[in-house]
Design an enzyme around this catalytic site. Structure first.
Site, PDB file in Angstrom:
ATOM      1  CE  LYS A 186      -1.906   2.968   2.047  1.00  8.03           C
ATOM      2  NZ  LYS A 186      -1.921   4.462   1.827  1.00  8.03           N
ATOM      3  CD  GLU A 261      11.428   3.161  10.822  1.00  2.00           C
ATOM      4  OE1 GLU A 261      11.769   4.241  11.353  1.00  2.00           O
ATOM      5  OE2 GLU A 261      11.345   3.001   9.609  1.00  2.00           O
ATOM      6  CB  CYS A 295      12.106   7.986  11.351  1.00  2.00           C
ATOM      7  SG  CYS A 295      13.016   6.655  10.552  1.00  2.00           S
ATOM      8  CD  GLU A 395       8.759  12.021  14.153  1.00  3.37           C
ATOM      9  OE1 GLU A 395       9.649  11.376  13.555  1.00  3.37           O
ATOM     10  OE2 GLU A 395       7.595  11.619  14.276  1.00  3.37           O
TER      11      GLU A 395
END
Length: 492
Positions: A186, A261, A295, A395
């Protein structure tokens, strides 16, 4: 094939993407489409089908039907197709990189690096075909052995993030297929064309129908259907912690195997005995590559007060020299992926300033001249005095970095661990005792010592806490794409 896609993505028109299910291209069950924009220009460069439950079911059913025959092949035969796909990626690297630039916005040289990583992930997975091992364990009974075999899960669903659309797909596809699973990708709706390009290459090479499928659309529709399908056995996802929590909840009823993750908030610790010039360069690269949309990025800096002044002077000078611009001109920083992402950064900066932070380098949203279209944000550096400041806890995922001084290594470690995230961390020190202390005490799955970001394919990329579970790469990452079958073999 790929050149036609690139011409449409970069020309005056728009590329019409399709899903790939069971060896066939399809618009899916709905006539609705999602418009994909170029983040540097804001122009609609293509459309993809808004897939739904019917499309997810068709893709998973195709993968389930193809899986027994695929698993029955010797691993080396499966690996041959992965090698051929890696060769095709290498052959078409320039075109693939420009597709990444068109949909994601990273500078061309960084996109070439991503395509190189795509090839590497596929080759490493293929090389693992002869490293699939089990165990024979002595039994407590006479004339008996215990056999532990590694066998595929079945159908693997891969959901990828928009920041590395080609590399993340290959990172999951390679080990899943070499292990004998079949795969449904996806692709993220912001950046679907890299995944579509990859399956175009696989189809041209001759992958069996159903082994590698691609569906498109929103995560809350087609993604949800893939995760909850009774026929999907393992879900591997790279994305936000919010999305990871949703997948966790959705998969609970069927107790799916998950590899997630998720977000990161990497601390960058620089001690008084560090190589300051090396640390500065590393901090710049680790913060501003891909516009800070990684990340493992340097998200917050803890600087020993004995060297903080020198470090910040050099860091600000180096950061001020970075060029923001057209990704095809190989700037240091390209655009952010979307307007809402820029809004998020602005809100974090404003909240951090309201909490008492000092601006060391004032950047911000760019709207004029060459930046009138698209989504642009220039580097910003903040100095904070409290680890609870929003920029130290949330973040950012963009070209903003807060810095804070510390008086000891123990203080730096405590502040670094004061976070819900646990993906990556950086330590710059020449003191071996400190490095061993960091290895013991830092609560992160991945630690960079005296080097900048960039994990290796033979390592293990995994997060702790709200940064996820499972992991990718190396022998430990490959092992996650197998389940174990134990046989008690008695020949009495």
């Amino acid at each position: 094939m790929l050149q036609e896609m690139l011409s449409a993505l970069t020309g005056a028109g728009a590329y019409r993407g399709q899903m790939f299910i069971n060896g066939h291209w399809t618009d899916g069950s709905s006539r609705d489409v999602y418009e994909v924009e170029n983040p540097a220009t804001g122009r609609i460069i293509g459309t993809i089908p808004q897939g739904g439950a019917d499309d997810a079911a068709a893709a998973v059913d195709a993968a389930q039907s193809a899986q027994p025959a695929w698993a029955a092949l010797p691993p080396f035969e499966r690996a041959k197709l992965l090698v051929a796909l890696a060769d095709a990626v290498k052959e078409h690297a320039g075109v693939l990189a420009r597709i990444v630039v068109a949909e994601q916005g990273k500078p061309l040289n960084q996109a070439m690096g991503e395509v190189g990583a795509t090839e590497t992930f596929l080759r490493y997975a293929a090389e693992s075909a002869r490293r699939i091992e089990g165990d024979i364990v002595p039994s407590d009974s006479v004339n008996e052995e215990v056999w532990i075999r590694r066998v595929p899960h079945g159908v693997v669903v891969g959901l990828t993030a928009w920041n590395f659309p080609a590399a993340l797909a290959a990172r999951k596809l390679g080990p899943a297929l070499v292990a004998g699973n079949t795969f449904v990708l996806k692709a993220h709706e912001f950046t679907p064309f890299s995944g579509i390009a990859l399956v175009q290459l696989a189809d041209h090479i001759g992958f069996p129908p159903g082994v590698f499928n691609v569906v498109t659309g929103a995560g809350r529709t087609v993604g949800e259907a893939l995760v909850t399908s009774p026929a999907s056995d393992l879900i591997t996802m790279t994305g936000s912690t919010r999305a990871g929590r949703e997948i966790y909840r959705s998969s609970a009823d069927r107790i799916k195997v998950l590899r997630l993750e998720l977000g990161g908030k990497a601390p960058f610790i620089v001690m008084d005995d560090a190589d300051i010039d090396a640390a500065v360069e590393s901090a710049v690269v680790a913060r501003f590559s891909n516009c800070g949309q990684i990340c493992t990025c340097n998200e917050r800096m803890y600087l020993h007060d004995a060297i903080a002044g020198e470090f910040l002077d050099k860091f600000l000078a180096r950061t001020s020299s970075l060029r923001v611009g057209d990704p095809l001109s190989n700037p240091d920083i390209g655009p952010k992926i979307s307007g809402p992402e820029v809004d998020k950064i602005e809100a974090i900066v404003e909240d951090t300033l309201a909490a008492g932070a000092e601006v060391l380098l004032r950047g911000g949203r760019l709207r004029d001249g060459a930046y009138a279209k698209g989504h642009w944000y220039s580097p910003t550096v903040l100095k904070v005095r409290d680890n609870t400041a929003p920029a130290m806890q949330k973040e950012i995922f963009g070209p903003v970095v807060p810095a804070m001084t510390v008086s000891s290594f123990e203080e730096a470690l405590a502040l670094a661990n004061d976070s819900e995230y646990g993906l990556s961390a950086y330590v710059y020190s020449q003191n071996f005792r400190r490095l061993m202390q960091a290895a013991r005490d830092l609560q992160f799955g991945e630690i960079y010592v005296n080097r900048t970001s960039g994990e290796l394919v033979q390592g293990f990329h995994n997060g702790w806490g709200q940064s996820g579970l499972g992991g990718e790469d190396g022998k430990y990452g490959l092992d996650g794409y197998f389940r174990k079958k134990t046989m008690y073999v008695n020949w009495s």
